[in-house]
Design a protein around this motif. Structure first.
Motif, PDB file in Angstrom:
ATOM      1  N   LEU A 178     -14.954 -43.426 -35.492  1.00  0.00           N
ATOM      2  CA  LEU A 178     -13.968 -43.038 -34.484  1.00  0.00           C
ATOM      3  C   LEU A 178     -12.674 -42.618 -35.159  1.00  0.00           C
ATOM      4  CD1 LEU A 178     -14.434 -45.607 -31.590  1.00  0.00           C
ATOM      5  CD2 LEU A 178     -15.004 -43.189 -31.640  1.00  0.00           C
ATOM      6  N   ALA A 179     -12.285 -43.358 -36.217  1.00  0.00           N
ATOM      7  CA  ALA A 179     -11.061 -43.015 -36.931  1.00  0.00           C
ATOM      8  C   ALA A 179     -11.186 -41.623 -37.526  1.00  0.00           C
ATOM      9  CB  ALA A 179     -10.784 -44.045 -38.021  1.00  0.00           C
ATOM     10  N   MET A 180     -12.359 -41.309 -38.093  1.00  0.00           N
ATOM     11  CA  MET A 180     -12.563 -39.983 -38.681  1.00  0.00           C
ATOM     12  C   MET A 180     -12.493 -38.899 -37.617  1.00  0.00           C
ATOM     13  SD  MET A 180     -15.466 -40.216 -41.595  1.00  0.00           S
ATOM     14  CE  MET A 180     -16.210 -38.648 -41.258  1.00  0.00           C
ATOM     15  N   ASN A 181     -13.132 -39.143 -36.478  1.00  0.00           N
ATOM     16  CA  ASN A 181     -13.093 -38.148 -35.409  1.00  0.00           C
ATOM     17  C   ASN A 181     -11.682 -37.975 -34.865  1.00  0.00           C
ATOM     18  OD1 ASN A 181     -15.755 -37.426 -35.470  1.00  0.00           O
ATOM     19  ND2 ASN A 181     -16.391 -39.011 -34.044  1.00  0.00           N
ATOM     20  N   GLY A 182     -10.973 -39.113 -34.771  1.00  0.00           N
ATOM     21  CA  GLY A 182      -9.586 -39.039 -34.301  1.00  0.00           C
ATOM     22  C   GLY A 182      -8.750 -38.172 -35.224  1.00  0.00           C
TER      23      GLY A 182
ATOM     24  N   LEU B  63      -5.944 -33.126 -36.515  1.00  0.00           N
ATOM     25  CA  LEU B  63      -5.763 -31.968 -37.387  1.00  0.00           C
ATOM     26  C   LEU B  63      -6.025 -30.670 -36.637  1.00  0.00           C
ATOM     27  CD1 LEU B  63      -7.379 -33.183 -40.710  1.00  0.00           C
ATOM     28  CD2 LEU B  63      -4.975 -32.783 -40.246  1.00  0.00           C
ATOM     29  N   ARG B  64      -7.082 -30.695 -35.787  1.00  0.00           N
ATOM     30  CA  ARG B  64      -7.427 -29.475 -35.074  1.00  0.00           C
ATOM     31  C   ARG B  64      -6.300 -29.066 -34.133  1.00  0.00           C
ATOM     32  NH1 ARG B  64     -12.649 -30.381 -32.207  1.00  0.00           N
ATOM     33  NH2 ARG B  64     -11.258 -31.106 -30.592  1.00  0.00           N
ATOM     34  N   ASN B  65      -5.742 -30.052 -33.422  1.00  0.00           N
ATOM     35  CA  ASN B  65      -4.653 -29.710 -32.514  1.00  0.00           C
ATOM     36  C   ASN B  65      -3.419 -29.251 -33.264  1.00  0.00           C
ATOM     37  OD1 ASN B  65      -6.264 -30.369 -30.413  1.00  0.00           O
ATOM     38  ND2 ASN B  65      -5.423 -32.421 -30.126  1.00  0.00           N
ATOM     39  N   LYS B  66      -3.240 -29.821 -34.446  1.00  0.00           N
ATOM     40  CA  LYS B  66      -2.064 -29.465 -35.232  1.00  0.00           C
ATOM     41  C   LYS B  66      -2.147 -28.012 -35.704  1.00  0.00           C
ATOM     42  CE  LYS B  66      -0.043 -31.114 -39.503  1.00  0.00           C
ATOM     43  NZ  LYS B  66       1.306 -30.907 -39.652  1.00  0.00           N
ATOM     44  N   PHE B  67      -3.360 -27.585 -36.088  1.00  0.00           N
ATOM     45  CA  PHE B  67      -3.488 -26.245 -36.668  1.00  0.00           C
ATOM     46  C   PHE B  67      -3.879 -25.195 -35.641  1.00  0.00           C
ATOM     47  CE2 PHE B  67      -4.337 -28.777 -40.578  1.00  0.00           C
ATOM     48  CZ  PHE B  67      -3.208 -28.360 -41.243  1.00  0.00           C
ATOM     49  N   GLU B  68      -4.221 -25.642 -34.436  1.00  0.00           N
ATOM     50  CA  GLU B  68      -4.705 -24.677 -33.452  1.00  0.00           C
ATOM     51  C   GLU B  68      -3.577 -23.736 -33.028  1.00  0.00           C
ATOM     52  OE1 GLU B  68      -7.065 -26.290 -30.120  1.00  0.00           O
ATOM     53  OE2 GLU B  68      -8.453 -24.981 -31.195  1.00  0.00           O
ATOM     54  N   ARG B  69      -3.886 -22.443 -33.047  1.00  0.00           N
ATOM     55  CA  ARG B  69      -2.904 -21.453 -32.609  1.00  0.00           C
ATOM     56  C   ARG B  69      -3.587 -20.449 -31.721  1.00  0.00           C
ATOM     57  NH1 ARG B  69       0.354 -20.368 -38.100  1.00  0.00           N
ATOM     58  NH2 ARG B  69      -1.490 -21.348 -38.940  1.00  0.00           N
ATOM     59  N   ARG B  70      -2.815 -19.885 -30.833  1.00  0.00           N
ATOM     60  CA  ARG B  70      -3.406 -18.889 -29.943  1.00  0.00           C
ATOM     61  C   ARG B  70      -2.997 -17.492 -30.386  1.00  0.00           C
ATOM     62  NH1 ARG B  70      -1.330 -19.128 -25.060  1.00  0.00           N
ATOM     63  NH2 ARG B  70       0.376 -20.390 -25.808  1.00  0.00           N
ATOM     64  N   TRP B  71      -3.818 -16.499 -29.996  1.00  0.00           N
ATOM     65  CA  TRP B  71      -3.430 -15.121 -30.297  1.00  0.00           C
ATOM     66  C   TRP B  71      -3.740 -14.234 -29.111  1.00  0.00           C
ATOM     67  CZ3 TRP B  71      -6.941 -17.667 -33.497  1.00  0.00           C
ATOM     68  CH2 TRP B  71      -8.275 -17.466 -33.181  1.00  0.00           C
TER      69      TRP B  71
END
Lengths: 264, 421
Positions: free
Chosen positions: B404-408, B413-421
């Motif tokens: 769970l810690a790894m998935n968290g 990280l995904r939310n941190k790097f997610e960007r829209r275009w």
């Protein structure tokens, strides 16, 4: 073919780019057929023609963007300032910095407005420091007529701007590397009339500083912004001349039929 | 021309057949929704069942019953020179002393003939630690809390045999028993006595193995994905490689274990049972997953971004590293975490390369013998002693928390790097 070569030589004095007997193939399919044309430094040159006539393909061969398409092949000779851009010694990266491009759909990087404009100068090492880079960004945004609208939010994302602003941002990004030629591939086709008018006004202002080649579907737009017009049909260059002459007194019946709306 | 139109009657939407068709459409819609809901409920039910049983059993594994024991060291038959305990010779001095016998004697005198049986077999080790920490104990009477034997421990948790329950009640009456959080379980390593086992050794083994896997599989996987997507020419070779990678991702993990055994141990002579070899083997298994996820993520970056970068004169490598990779990163990270989570739960390949050995101390580095969490769970579940049941569940909880810690982390990280275009 003789006639087309003559057509190509009709350009004015200051010739920026010349194309001689250029053909472009996608695999076995010929998209552009033996076109010769001169692009003037001081004028806006418009490429018009019905869909699928090869005008965009031909435009993309001026900065070798066709290289990125698998199976695309260019024959003939295109020169920039007398230099063959398809010669083996030509550096494509440098060529694309000298011949900038604005695309049909506004495509700012998903980064800040500042980063969008600063990216080109930064990768080419055009700015000596932070202040020099700031200056380039400001100058480019001013020339693109965007500075007043975005000067207080340079750190906002470029994708948060409206469509018309995004396209002007893309123009600012293109002129930030100080190109000699700017290629515009239907730059206003995805914009509303007001944003289109702004882009056209901007093209007027940029004329003279950069050689501009614009592909457009919109004949009124070609008539408004360009001094020279080339009419393409089915991969062939049908007629090339002063815009006023093409629109008022076309020599070819095909040109006349297209301009009067008989097909297209 | 208008004749044909005129003769055609307008559609009557109110006829019985029409109404029936509409009703049938609605009921089909409802039926499908119920089926979907049922499927979700079924999986949720299984998940709840799993969590409830695991937590119910596992929570007990985190506690340990202790029995009070008074030891009069002065009167005991111990001969330890207190001076020897202060220097580096302490371990030797303690090893020579018969602490085990002392504890047994003290227990018998305090709780009767069966007294020694109340304490865990490893109780004397706790006494040794206490003496080592405070040599002054040897000159007085001391009260120590020592781990209880498994039957007493289980009785204290309410599931013991009647006999053990009775003894436990007696001890409770004498205020000689307590149950507390078992810190030893989080800090210790494997042992033969369920009262003395800990998960830290296996946890550290898993951690080191995962680090080796990540350090190898992530860069190799991402670089392969970038090359295949951005540089490789489209021809028969690329197709062959693509099919091979897809097949590799589906190969049973035990086969990777055999591969690791054959190459890393037999050919390269790397140390057996080491996290290094485990990590290398799991990296082989994880890499195809990362390559596939990476290629999909790179493919989903819009071509207009590439055009834009090429248009201002960026070179191919600048396009990749400045634009494509940052935009593809969330997808790549998701794939990496999925692969890593699979590797973390993998037992079979680790058995093949000898990570199933009994290791009583946590590994100091990637070349030390170690075991891993899932292997430890497998080993404990195989033990005869009743005390290992709850330890197994407790170890499963630790593994799940790790996952769970790894998935968290991945979601963060995904939310941190997610960007829209």
């Amino acid at each position: 073919m003789k006639q087309e070569t003559e057509l190509g030589q009709q350009a004015g004095q200051n010739i920026m780019m010349t194309a001689r007997n250029v053909s472009v193939f996608y695999g076995g399919k010929m998209a552009v057929n033996d076109v010769s044309i001169d692009i003037s430094k001081d004028d806006v040159t418009a490429f018009i023609g019905p869909s699928g006539c090869g005008k965009s393909t031909f435009l993309r061969s001026f900065n070798r963007m066709n290289d990125t398409i698998p199976n695309a092949r260019v024959e003939g000779r295109i020169e920039l300032d007398g230099e063959d851009i398809y010669a083996s010694g030509m550096d494509v990266v440098q060529l694309r910095a000298r011949v900038g491009m604005v695309f049909q759909k506004p495509n700012p990087f998903p980064k800040s407005i500042y980063e969008n404009v600063a990216y080109g100068p930064r990768i080419h090492g055009l700015a000596a420091g932070k202040t020099a880079l700031d200056e380039i960004v400001q100058r480019s945004l001013r020339r693109a007529g965007l500075w007043e609208e975005v000067k207080d939010r340079l750190t906002d994302s470029g994708t948060a701007l409206s469509g018309g602003q995004q396209q002007r941002l893309c123009i600012a990004r293109a002129i930030a590397v100080d190109p000699e030629v700017i290629l515009m591939d239907e730059p206003a086709s995805a914009l509303d009339p007001i944003a289109t008018a702004k882009i056209e006004e901007l093209i007027h202002e940029l004329r003279g500083r950069y050689a501009i080649v614009i592909v457009t579907h919109n004949m009124q737009q070609a008539a408004r912004v360009s001094q020279r017009t080339a009419f393409f049909h089915l991969g062939n260059l049908v007629e090339y001349g002063d815009t006023s002459q093409i629109f008022t007194n076309p020599r070819e019946t095909r040109t006349k039929d297209y301009i009067t709306g008989r097909y297209g | 021309m208008s004749d044909a139109v005129a003769t055609r009657a307008p559609t009557d939407w109110k006829t019985g057949a029409m109404q029936q068709r509409i009703r049938r459409r609605y009921s089909a819609e409802r039926r499908f929704r119920l089926l979907g809901l049922g499927a979700v409920m079924l999986s949720a039910g299984f998940l709840v069942f799993l969590l409830v049983t695991m937590l119910g059993n596992g929570i007990k594994g985190f506690t340990q019953t202790e029995v009070r024991l008074d030891i009069d060291f002065e009167k005991s038959a111990l001969f330890i020179d207190p001076a020897a305990l202060r220097g580096p010779s302490a371990d030797a001095a303690l090893a020579a002393a018969d602490l085990e016998g002392t504890v047994r004697t003290a227990a018998s005198s305090q709780y009767g003939a069966a007294g020694a049986g109340l304490l865990s077999e490893s109780a004397w080790l706790r006494v040794r630690e206490a003496v080592k920490e405070d040599p002054a104990l040897l000159s007085r009477r001391a009260t120590l809390w020592l781990p209880a034997a498994s039957p007493i421990d289980i009785a204290a948790k309410g599931e013991g045999a009647p006999e053990a329950e009775r003894i436990h009640a007696q001890l409770e009456g004498r205020n000689a028993v307590r149950t507390g959080f078992n810190w030893n379980f989080l800090t210790g390593s494997d042992a033969t006595d369920p009262a003395a086992v800990g998960i830290w050794g296996a946890f550290k083994g898993s951690l080191l193995t995962m680090l080796v896997t990540l350090a190898l599989a992530f860069p190799v996987g991402v670089l392969s994905a970038v090359y295949l997507e951005e540089y490789a020419p489209r021809n028969g070779w690329t197709d062959t490689i693509e099919v091979s990678i897809n097949n590799l991702a589906a190969v049973p993990s035990i086969i990777f274990g055999l591969l690791g055994l054959a190459i890393f141990l037999n050919v390269m002579h790397l140390p057996r049972s080491a996290p290094l070899v485990g990590g290398l083997t799991l990296a082989l298994m994880t890499m195809p997953v990362i390559v596939i996820a990476g290629r999909n993520a790179i493919k989903s970056v819009p071509p207009s971004i590439r055009d834009a970068a090429l248009g201002v004169g960026a070179s191919k490598i600048q396009v990749v590293f400045h634009h494509v990779l940052p935009l593809a990163l969330p997808g790549i990270l998701t794939g990496t975490i999925i692969g890593m989570a699979r590797a973390l739960g993998e037992t079979a390949p680790l058995l093949m390369i000898g990570m199933r050995a009994f290791i009583a101390s946590p590994p100091g580095g990637v070349t030390d013998p170690a075991t891993a969490l899932p292997v430890q769970i497998f080993l404990w579940s195989d033990e005869v002693s009743r005390g290992f049941v709850e330890k197994t569940s407790a170890a499963i909880i630790v593994l799940l928390v790790f996952l769970l810690a790894m998935n968290g982390l991945a979601i963060y990280l995904r939310n941190k790097f997610e960007r829209r275009w």
